[in-house]
Design a protein around this motif. Sequence first.
Motif, PDB file in Angstrom:
ATOM      1  N   GLN A   1      -4.528 -31.728  -4.375  1.00 33.11           N
ATOM      2  CA  GLN A   1      -4.974 -30.999  -5.615  1.00 33.11           C
ATOM      3  C   GLN A   1      -4.865 -29.415  -5.563  1.00 33.11           C
ATOM      4  O   GLN A   1      -4.714 -28.608  -6.507  1.00 33.11           O
ATOM      5  CB  GLN A   1      -6.185 -31.441  -6.159  1.00 33.11           C
ATOM      6  CG  GLN A   1      -6.506 -33.107  -6.515  1.00 33.11           C
ATOM      7  CD  GLN A   1      -5.472 -33.303  -7.455  1.00 33.11           C
ATOM      8  OE1 GLN A   1      -5.061 -32.676  -8.714  1.00 33.11           O
ATOM      9  NE2 GLN A   1      -4.788 -34.350  -7.454  1.00 33.11           N
ATOM     10  N   SER A   2      -4.752 -28.876  -4.479  1.00 32.89           N
ATOM     11  CA  SER A   2      -4.623 -27.570  -4.144  1.00 32.89           C
ATOM     12  C   SER A   2      -3.309 -27.345  -3.213  1.00 32.89           C
ATOM     13  O   SER A   2      -3.618 -27.493  -2.131  1.00 32.89           O
ATOM     14  CB  SER A   2      -6.000 -27.019  -3.517  1.00 32.89           C
ATOM     15  OG  SER A   2      -5.685 -25.455  -3.335  1.00 32.89           O
ATOM     16  N   ASP A   3      -2.288 -26.600  -3.941  1.00 34.01           N
ATOM     17  CA  ASP A   3      -1.285 -26.370  -3.128  1.00 34.01           C
ATOM     18  C   ASP A   3      -1.622 -25.205  -2.067  1.00 34.01           C
ATOM     19  O   ASP A   3      -1.192 -25.212  -1.030  1.00 34.01           O
ATOM     20  CB  ASP A   3      -0.147 -25.756  -3.980  1.00 34.01           C
ATOM     21  CG  ASP A   3       0.215 -26.626  -5.148  1.00 34.01           C
ATOM     22  OD1 ASP A   3       0.310 -27.983  -4.458  1.00 34.01           O
ATOM     23  OD2 ASP A   3       0.868 -26.456  -5.994  1.00 34.01           O
ATOM     24  N   ALA A   4      -2.626 -24.233  -2.410  1.00 38.77           N
ATOM     25  CA  ALA A   4      -3.159 -23.396  -1.428  1.00 38.77           C
ATOM     26  C   ALA A   4      -3.567 -23.992  -0.194  1.00 38.77           C
ATOM     27  O   ALA A   4      -3.302 -23.219   0.939  1.00 38.77           O
ATOM     28  CB  ALA A   4      -3.970 -22.312  -2.137  1.00 38.77           C
ATOM     29  N   ALA A   5      -4.403 -24.793  -0.440  1.00 37.46           N
ATOM     30  CA  ALA A   5      -5.036 -25.471   0.533  1.00 37.46           C
ATOM     31  C   ALA A   5      -4.302 -26.246   1.482  1.00 37.46           C
ATOM     32  O   ALA A   5      -4.239 -26.004   2.867  1.00 37.46           O
ATOM     33  CB  ALA A   5      -6.352 -26.330   0.054  1.00 37.46           C
ATOM     34  N   MET A   6      -3.120 -26.748   0.994  1.00 36.45           N
ATOM     35  CA  MET A   6      -2.169 -27.613   1.812  1.00 36.45           C
ATOM     36  C   MET A   6      -1.026 -26.672   2.367  1.00 36.45           C
ATOM     37  O   MET A   6      -0.976 -26.788   3.658  1.00 36.45           O
ATOM     38  CB  MET A   6      -1.298 -28.404   0.950  1.00 36.45           C
ATOM     39  CG  MET A   6      -1.863 -29.617   0.032  1.00 36.45           C
ATOM     40  SD  MET A   6      -2.719 -30.805   1.250  1.00 36.45           S
ATOM     41  CE  MET A   6      -1.172 -31.760   1.326  1.00 36.45           C
ATOM     42  N   THR A   7      -1.031 -25.411   1.897  1.00 35.93           N
ATOM     43  CA  THR A   7      -0.147 -24.445   2.391  1.00 35.93           C
ATOM     44  C   THR A   7      -0.914 -23.696   3.790  1.00 35.93           C
ATOM     45  O   THR A   7      -0.320 -23.750   4.924  1.00 35.93           O
ATOM     46  CB  THR A   7       0.169 -23.357   1.737  1.00 35.93           C
ATOM     47  OG1 THR A   7       0.855 -23.914   0.497  1.00 35.93           O
ATOM     48  CG2 THR A   7       0.990 -22.259   2.429  1.00 35.93           C
ATOM     49  N   VAL A   8      -2.396 -23.740   3.660  1.00 34.43           N
ATOM     50  CA  VAL A   8      -3.267 -23.129   4.836  1.00 34.43           C
ATOM     51  C   VAL A   8      -3.161 -24.174   5.930  1.00 34.43           C
ATOM     52  O   VAL A   8      -3.138 -24.094   7.005  1.00 34.43           O
ATOM     53  CB  VAL A   8      -4.503 -23.035   4.395  1.00 34.43           C
ATOM     54  CG1 VAL A   8      -5.467 -22.573   5.430  1.00 34.43           C
ATOM     55  CG2 VAL A   8      -4.589 -21.862   3.580  1.00 34.43           C
ATOM     56  N   CYS A   9      -3.194 -25.586   5.485  1.00 35.65           N
ATOM     57  CA  CYS A   9      -2.953 -26.380   6.527  1.00 35.65           C
ATOM     58  C   CYS A   9      -1.738 -26.570   7.287  1.00 35.65           C
ATOM     59  O   CYS A   9      -1.693 -26.741   8.570  1.00 35.65           O
ATOM     60  CB  CYS A   9      -3.167 -28.051   5.754  1.00 35.65           C
ATOM     61  SG  CYS A   9      -4.700 -28.287   4.975  1.00 35.65           S
ATOM     62  N   LEU A  10      -0.513 -26.339   6.632  1.00 36.08           N
ATOM     63  CA  LEU A  10       0.592 -26.174   7.204  1.00 36.08           C
ATOM     64  C   LEU A  10       0.524 -25.135   8.123  1.00 36.08           C
ATOM     65  O   LEU A  10       0.950 -25.251   9.189  1.00 36.08           O
ATOM     66  CB  LEU A  10       1.656 -26.129   6.088  1.00 36.08           C
ATOM     67  CG  LEU A  10       2.381 -27.195   5.642  1.00 36.08           C
ATOM     68  CD1 LEU A  10       3.383 -26.871   4.430  1.00 36.08           C
ATOM     69  CD2 LEU A  10       3.527 -27.860   6.995  1.00 36.08           C
TER      70      LEU A  10
ATOM     71  N   LEU B   1       0.487 -33.744   7.378  1.00 38.04           N
ATOM     72  CA  LEU B   1      -0.433 -33.973   6.246  1.00 38.04           C
ATOM     73  C   LEU B   1      -0.417 -32.647   5.259  1.00 38.04           C
ATOM     74  O   LEU B   1      -0.414 -32.937   4.191  1.00 38.04           O
ATOM     75  CB  LEU B   1      -1.892 -33.959   6.782  1.00 38.04           C
ATOM     76  CG  LEU B   1      -2.169 -35.264   7.319  1.00 38.04           C
ATOM     77  CD1 LEU B   1      -3.394 -35.111   8.245  1.00 38.04           C
ATOM     78  CD2 LEU B   1      -2.158 -36.520   6.632  1.00 38.04           C
ATOM     79  N   GLY B   2      -0.437 -31.609   5.777  1.00 40.55           N
ATOM     80  CA  GLY B   2       0.073 -30.457   4.948  1.00 40.55           C
ATOM     81  C   GLY B   2       1.189 -30.472   3.962  1.00 40.55           C
ATOM     82  O   GLY B   2       1.359 -30.021   3.005  1.00 40.55           O
TER      83      GLY B   2
END
Length: 625
Positions: free
Chosen positions: A279-288, A327-328
């Motif tokens: 639900q959070s693009d920012a969180a997924m980008t941080v994971c990446l 996953l990211g």
Amino acid sequence: MFSKPVPADSLYLAWAAAVFPLAAFGIIMIFLRRLPKAAAGVSLSAIAVSLVCAVCLLARHWHLEMPLESTVQWMASSDFEIPVGVLIDGLSLLMLVIVSGIAFLVQLYSIGYMAGDPGYARYFGFMSLFAWAMTSLVLAPNILQLFIFWELVGLSSYLLIGFWYEKLSASQAGKKAFVMTRAGDTLFFCGWLILLVWGGTVSILDLNHSAHSLSQAMVTASALLVFGGIAGKSAQFPLMTWLPDAMEGPAPVSALLHSATMVAAGVFLLGRLFPFFSQSDAAMTVCLFIGFVSMLLSATMAMVSRDIKQVWAYSTVSQLGFMIMALGAGGYAAGIFHLTTHAGFKALLFLCAGMLIHACETNDMFEIGQAGGRRMKLTVLCMTIGALALSGIWPFSGFFSKEEIMAALAAANSPVWYIGGLAGVFLTAYYSFRLIFVILLPGSTKAHGPGSQSGPEHARAVMHAVLVILAVITLVMGFFAESLQNLLTGQGVNAPGVHGPFPAKVVSPVLAIAGIVVAWLEFGRKDSARIGFAGRISPVARLFGQRWYLDHAYGWLVGRILDRGIAEGCQQNENRVIEKILHTVAGSVTACGRAAAGWHRAMIQSKLMVVFAVVFGLTLILLAA
């Protein structure tokens, strides 16, 4: 309705899979500390029951389309309840089999490896504690229950890493792992508290399905805080330096931690909360980004290390970075599938390393090669199979899972992630076969072969059998990619997999082969210099060998901020503020006391003068009369 109740027989199987290792831990630590063989038998029997229960659950719910959940009330306050129970879905079923299967094989191997150790019974007790914590973690239906067992996994990891506590290095490694993972867990704790306060629930299914009802800022903040715990547990940047030092524990402990349990728990948590993070693009980008940095940094560290266990440890950090990148990038099934294949071949690599270390009595891969480690043909063959899988060579399992990850990265919104993944593929193959060629083609060997391994002949046969089982799993696991993806996504048997463009499928294997060729030119070819391309540049070799000076940075931060900053600030506050106030108060009280004492003495003297005057006057009157 997000789930259905767990059938009674499945519920019993799930509880049995978790509770039997706990019972084994209690029996061993209370009654069997002086009976090592009995302790090993109890521990191995308990984890065998867990494995049977896990396989039965997987077979029964292979085509599960909706999660199964059963809970009972644990705590309640006003209208808010906290339950405890079991959550069964594709992810928990797969992880339960991985954890119990690897734990069973590692304990079976440990019978021979740990033979004669004075802490033999204690070792198997800690192994059972670890198995209980990890199996309970993967079955947890809410974040509070998961967090409790998350911390127990950290505790049991500390006990196993520092198992040889009489060695200072082992004790320090255990403390370092415990402290650094606790730093991440503090962020995790804050993250789930935010979810509890603002989301009003700790249920994992509720959070995953109702994350859209929270504000974007709230989802991002809580997801990033939870990811702090993931980074700590899975040794991701910047909390990555504890994992190589954790090699101070016995080799089977390293195999257990690096393959299926502690470090994989972070990736498991990200997969468990994947809909919430999505639900959070920012969180997924941080994971990446964090996965990308961790993958590349740890790969460069492995390029120059001489310690065989540390090379595989850096490799673990790098592969966990690959999983988090997948996953990211939205590749849920790809990331979890690589976790599955990695469990098999990384356990194989560490157990092979343990055999070589025991026989050659050194961790240095160059010394193992010189001591004739290649004469241990079965061990070296199995380790080569593991290295081929790690490098992503067909038909080994790592090829299939890494191709899924590269497909997910190729479909991401930026080519940077895919290019970084390709660099990781090349470096992985390079440092893996650097180690293999150093041991297989050492140039010259000592006249005698490796030293004798400890333990009786039948124990060594069991150890070799474990290696063969893991090698077979590594060889065939990749062909179950589609079935495992269907299990994870809950789709029908004809669900399509993640497929990237044709060039993406070609480039990755070609780079893996190129990495092997470069490793052969530098370390395997006759009369080669046996110095890597990074080692030829002294500053670069020093940078990689010093782990990019991350430990130095932590030492500087602790020295400057904690010791000279916070500690000195507290000392100055005590000297200049607290002690000054105390001295002022004490001085004031002393002055007041002295003043009161002087005034009191003056009053006594005045009264005595009056009394004396009266007595003297009366005396004169009486004499006159």
